[in-house]
Design an enzyme around this catalytic site. Sequence first.
Site, short mmCIF file in Angstrom:
data_model
loop_
_atom_site.label_atom_id
_atom_site.label_comp_id
_atom_site.label_asym_id
_atom_site.label_seq_id
_atom_site.Cartn_x
_atom_site.Cartn_y
_atom_site.Cartn_z
N LYS A 187 74.77 -59.97 59.09
CA LYS A 187 75.98 -60.24 59.86
C LYS A 187 76.20 -59.15 60.90
O LYS A 187 76.53 -59.43 62.06
CB LYS A 187 77.17 -60.29 58.90
CG LYS A 187 78.39 -60.97 59.46
CD LYS A 187 78.29 -62.45 59.23
CE LYS A 187 79.55 -63.18 59.61
NZ LYS A 187 79.47 -64.60 59.26
N TYR B 228 80.93 -32.17 68.72
CA TYR B 228 81.44 -31.74 67.42
C TYR B 228 82.26 -30.47 67.65
O TYR B 228 82.97 -30.34 68.63
CB TYR B 228 80.27 -31.56 66.44
CG TYR B 228 80.68 -31.46 65.00
CD1 TYR B 228 81.50 -32.44 64.42
CD2 TYR B 228 80.26 -30.40 64.21
CE1 TYR B 228 81.89 -32.35 63.09
CE2 TYR B 228 80.65 -30.30 62.88
CZ TYR B 228 81.46 -31.27 62.32
OH TYR B 228 81.85 -31.18 61.01
#
Length: 444
Positions: free
Chosen positions: A103, A48
Amino acid sequence: MKTNVKKLLKLAEKPSKDARRLHPFYKGKIEVVPKCRIRDFNDFAIWYSPGVAAVCKDINKQLELAYEHTNKWNSVAVVSDGTRVLGLGDIGPEAAMPVMEGKALLYKYLGGVDAYPICLATKDQQEIINTVKILQPSFGGVNLEDIAQPKCFPILYTLRKECHIPVWHDDQQGTALVTLAGLINALKVVNKKISKVKIAMLGAGSANICIARLIMFYGANPANIIMVDSKGTLNKKRKELKNSHPEKWAMCCDTNGSNVEGTIETAMENADVLICLSTPGPNVIKKEWIKKMAKNPIVFTCANPVPEIWPWEAKEAGAAVVATGRSDFENQVNNSLGFPGVFRGTLDARATTITDNMCITAAVELASCIPNNKIKPTQILPTMDDWKVYPKVAAAVAVKAIKEKVAQRKASYDQFYAQAMSMIKRSRALTADMMKNGFIKKSK
């Protein structure tokens, strides 16, 4: 041997009962976990701020670096508006989430692909198109799912044309390629040629229309295909479809060479093949209709969650090969055999689209995963247990993408196969380790 119908029905009902128990137990089927090492809190300066700014500037100068420095290269958005969910219809985006999560789970476990369910609170065609287009920076591809017709057709056409990442509608292309794969091997069982057979199709939604297109592209005679919707056969007299359902009207013009009128019962007379993706059954298709089909008929009844006729009843009526969409019956014609490998190969080749030829290649490769001497009435397709099917399909699709000139990365079949194998092995091993170590809890 007499069929034990009560036992079979009890088995057929079990997945639904288990689903109601286990979904709240796990509170969802997927989660996001780190894939980089975190040795201590100083590493956040790399992943970060401030370190990440250097990578951001690099991508800003060269957008393609997003595929190297972020997970875009392996990310797929599973997008739905919840208007055509399984056999349930328009149940809304929230109710569609369990399907889209499922899915995403299959994408990861079977294809090593990171997929994210995105259910939209809109049914507007243009809003769906715009939403997918503005999501492109975050994803390497988009899987459209459970969007009602007729809007699903222009949504797919527009996005395939206007997006710079591959967009695919699994209810169209995925269903079509797996059905074609099953049909290729089923025809070998009965020793018939696709160019000669008469095909009756019940249901004229996005799935069956795309199936018809793909099997015609593969070699089926359009004149020998008769498609049936809720009002009867698609024929040249159905002019009411011209403006409201242009894709159906195209089928009226392109198929049914004898301009047969009537119901599915009429269409099935002397047919060699029946492909159903319509209303959940049972008793949508009658045994006596199958008895009027040609010798050794092939019957695909793929409505979910219950097929149009129970497979044992179709066999009793004389069907030589029977397939359904369910995993608890033999010969499952399931999109899950297709989309994980197709997208694995598409992402690895960094293809900009998924062409019809890529779908045909995937179907042929999937069919070939069962050697000719192993094909039999109860085994026309591999099962999801045969996980090495997926890297084979991935490699074949990636190589075809290069031949189609839609790939931005080039490699050999063996190189693509090795990469796909590595990604899929990793996903399976991660799941196994998390189960072993208790990070995935054992259900009661």
